[in-house]
Write an enzyme that holds these catalytic residues in place. Structure first.
Site, PDB file in Angstrom:
ATOM      1  N   LEU A 144       0.814  -1.217   0.000  1.00 53.32           N
ATOM      2  CA  LEU A 144       0.000   0.000   0.000  1.00 53.32           C
ATOM      3  C   LEU A 144       0.844   1.263   0.000  1.00 53.32           C
ATOM      4  O   LEU A 144       0.446   2.287  -0.536  1.00 53.32           O
ATOM      5  CB  LEU A 144      -0.926   0.009   1.224  1.00 53.32           C
ATOM      6  CG  LEU A 144      -1.961  -1.122   1.308  1.00 53.32           C
ATOM      7  CD1 LEU A 144      -2.721  -1.037   2.627  1.00 53.32           C
ATOM      8  CD2 LEU A 144      -2.928  -1.050   0.132  1.00 53.32           C
ATOM      9  N   GLY A 145       2.012   1.207   0.618  1.00 52.19           N
ATOM     10  CA  GLY A 145       2.860   2.386   0.681  1.00 52.19           C
ATOM     11  C   GLY A 145       4.069   2.143   1.566  1.00 52.19           C
ATOM     12  O   GLY A 145       4.155   1.137   2.267  1.00 52.19           O
ATOM     13  N   PHE A 204      10.537   4.405   7.866  1.00 45.07           N
ATOM     14  CA  PHE A 204      11.129   3.133   8.241  1.00 45.07           C
ATOM     15  C   PHE A 204      10.073   2.040   8.415  1.00 45.07           C
ATOM     16  O   PHE A 204      10.125   1.233   9.332  1.00 45.07           O
ATOM     17  CB  PHE A 204      11.996   3.227   9.503  1.00 45.07           C
ATOM     18  CG  PHE A 204      11.424   4.054  10.621  1.00 45.07           C
ATOM     19  CD1 PHE A 204      10.431   3.559  11.424  1.00 45.07           C
ATOM     20  CD2 PHE A 204      11.917   5.329  10.861  1.00 45.07           C
ATOM     21  CE1 PHE A 204       9.916   4.316  12.463  1.00 45.07           C
ATOM     22  CE2 PHE A 204      11.419   6.094  11.901  1.00 45.07           C
ATOM     23  CZ  PHE A 204      10.410   5.587  12.707  1.00 45.07           C
ATOM     24  N   VAL A 210       3.795  -0.741   4.414  1.00 41.45           N
ATOM     25  CA  VAL A 210       2.424  -1.089   4.778  1.00 41.45           C
ATOM     26  C   VAL A 210       1.832  -1.951   3.670  1.00 41.45           C
ATOM     27  O   VAL A 210       1.831  -1.567   2.501  1.00 41.45           O
ATOM     28  CB  VAL A 210       1.561   0.167   4.993  1.00 41.45           C
ATOM     29  CG1 VAL A 210       0.154  -0.237   5.435  1.00 41.45           C
ATOM     30  CG2 VAL A 210       2.196   1.089   6.030  1.00 41.45           C
ATOM     31  N   ASP A 228       2.124  14.830  15.028  1.00 47.70           N
ATOM     32  CA  ASP A 228       2.402  14.750  13.590  1.00 47.70           C
ATOM     33  C   ASP A 228       1.106  14.668  12.788  1.00 47.70           C
ATOM     34  O   ASP A 228       0.984  13.875  11.852  1.00 47.70           O
ATOM     35  CB  ASP A 228       3.281  13.529  13.288  1.00 47.70           C
ATOM     36  CG  ASP A 228       3.923  13.597  11.906  1.00 47.70           C
ATOM     37  OD1 ASP A 228       4.062  14.706  11.366  1.00 47.70           O
ATOM     38  OD2 ASP A 228       4.282  12.533  11.368  1.00 47.70           O
TER      39      ASP A 228
END
Length: 543
Positions: free
Chosen positions: A298-299, A303, A306, A427
């Protein structure tokens, strides 16, 4: 040379004919030749003429089953249209030229049973259309470059013969089989016999579509797997591995009389479990992801990777976050996120299903978090779609944006005010807001969160400390960007930037933002008398 007088040859086949015993030295003069040249199976000796490179339209070159010697001419790398190059069963030596990575049209490359040596060039990974590769029975002194296993046509429709990242038949490779093999879903034949490989036979081999497996004459030990190709005595060969045990009865192996190692126990059962969480192992996750298949990716983050995976326990899709533990701080990130996700629950926070911390089949540390799968991806993908996504998705409506903003608000309100200790996300940005089937927003990624002392809203941070404020450029308030404080106000600032991005429709880094201009200042100036120029054109059109 009579061949040089031919002016309209498209296919030249000299195999098994009673001709001269060397490859005709002037054959390269047939520069007009358009398609194929077969000189196989005749016992030609001598060197491969470098002037074959003049046959610029050549598609198929077969010099197999001869007695050719010397090196592979670098000049052949100029045959840009060449699709099939077969040189197996000769006595060719030295290295494969680096420039062979320029053969962009090459589909089949077979050089098995020669005397090639040195290192396998990294440039072979540049040949993106390769779907057949044979390097077996040579004298290479290195592993196959990992770049080769990024060639999609090779890994999805695999005809690799004899060689894999750490194995060539009849050589001296040592250590375990590499985990990169687990992603080769199209692999059917694997022969790495007569080497010095050791440790346990990786269980991921059970998941591959192998029809023939030879692991004879190694130092493998432990229990033989029992699934997949390991069900068939005919399809598998393990002769010469005296430390193997158990397996199916047909293999007639002795019983295992040892206790499984700590590493192997942790690979077969998750070492992290809490009440209400699934129990998953490395093997469960490997199977769910189809062996780290690129089609499930997925991406990738700083570090972690997924993957989308289907767990047997739930028969539903999950998002599996695999940490790259070679990066400094990855283990601390895992511990921090586990600590947060163990303690918090809210309908607008991404739900963690379980975590796995242990070892893979090679004894390497393995850590993963398993989340509820969000079928509509991230808010960032909807606001700033790629060209492909642009054709597949409609634009977010005003109502959808308002609802998502409300979802994020609820999540932050819970973190800041309704948990026993205030929690700062640190974040928050559009890529951390994930959307489910109903386009409901869920805040995720809690690697940088901070728990504030009870009844306090600010926590001083030592600038030299490893826990100083971190986050993403543009979303951090100026005072937090200096590493001075962790505060819920910092999250509120990030939320404000996120809202601007949602309704203006521009990234924080945009070509129009220069000379100190940014999204915040752009919005502030436009609110005075140019609101229509501020709003995302998609929303203006909707209105």
């Amino acid at each position: 040379m009579i061949l040089a007088t031919f002016v309209s040859v498209t296919v030249l086949n000299l195999n098994s004919e009673d001709l001269a015993r060397v490859v005709p030295p002037h054959i390269g003069n047939l520069s007009f030749m358009r398609k194929k040249l077969f000189l196989n199976n005749y016992s030609f000796s001598g060197k491969i003429p470098s002037n074959l490179s003049h046959c610029s339209n050549l598609l198929n070159l077969d010099l197999s089953v001869n007695k050719l010697q010397g090196n592979l001419p670098t000049e052949l790398s100029s045959l840009s249209k060449l699709q099939r190059l077969k040189l197996k069963f000769n006595s060719l030596t030295r290295n494969i030229p680096l420039l062979f990575g320029n053969l962009s049209s090459l589909q089949v490359f077979t050089i098995g049973s020669n005397n090639f040596g040195g290192k396998n060039p990294e440039t072979l990974g540049w040949v993106r259309n390769l779907n057949g590769l044979s390097l077996s029975d040579n004298k290479f002194v290195s592993t196959i470059p990992i770049s080769i296993f990024n060639i999609s046509t090779l890994t999805n429709n695999n005809h690799i013969s004899g060689v894999l990242p750490s194995g060539i038949g009849n050589n001296f490779f040592e250590g375990p089989l590499p985990s990169t093999i687990s992603s080769m879903r199209g692999l059917q034949i694997l022969n790495v016999s007569n080497n010095r490989l050791s440790r346990q036979i990786p269980k991921y081999l059970e998941l591959l579509n192998l029809t023939n497996l030879s692991l004879s004459y190694h130092d493998f030990k432990g229990a033989l797997p029992t699934i997949g190709v390991f069900r068939s005595v005919i399809s598998t060969s393990f002769v010469g591995n005296k430390k193997l045990c158990r397996g199916l009865p047909d293999f007639q192996l002795p019983k295992c009389d040892y206790k499984e190692s700590k590493h192997n126990k942790k690979a077969s059962a998750s070492s992290y479990s809490e009440q209400g969480l699934l129990h998953v192992s490395y093997h469960n996750l490997l199977k769910a992801m189809s062996g780290f298949s690129s089609t499930n990716l997925l991406g990738m983050g700083s570090f972690e990777s997924v993957y989308k995976g289907l767990l047997d326990q739930t028969q539903s899709n999950m998002a599996i976050n695999i940490l790259d533990l070679s990066h400094e701080g990855a283990s601390k990130s895992f511990i921090a996120e586990c600590e947060v996700l163990r303690r918090i629950r809210h309908r607008n926070l991404v739900k963690v299903l379980t975590a796995c911390s242990g070892f893979d089949f090679n004894g390497n540390d393995f850590k993963a978090l398993v989340y509820e799968f969000m079928s509509n991806g991230s808010l960032d993908e909807w606001l700033h779609p790629t060209a492909l996504q642009n054709t597949e998705r409609s634009k977010l409506s005003l109502l959808e944006r308002v609802n998502i903003a409300s979802n994020v608000t609820c999540a932050l309100d819970y973190l800041h005010h309704h948990y026993e200790t205030p929690i700062v996300h640190c974040d928050l940005k559009t890529s951390k807001v994930l959307l489910d089937d109903e386009m409901t927003g869920h805040v995720g990624d809690f690697r940088l969160v901070r728990f504030l002392p009870e009844a306090m809203h600010k926590l001083p941070v030592d600038k030299s400390s490893s826990i100083r404020v971190k986050g993403s450029f543009g979303y951090i308030a100026a005072e937090c960007g200096l590493g001075s404080v962790v505060s819920i106000e910092g999250d509120v600032y990030s939320f404000g930037v996120l809202i601007l991005e949602m309704f203006i429709g521009k990234r924080l880094i945009d070509d129009m933002f220069e000379n100190g201009l940014n999204l915040h200042r752009f919005a502030k100036a436009a609110l005075i008398d140019r609101v229509e120029k501020l709003i995302d054109p998609v929303l203006i059109q909707e209105i």
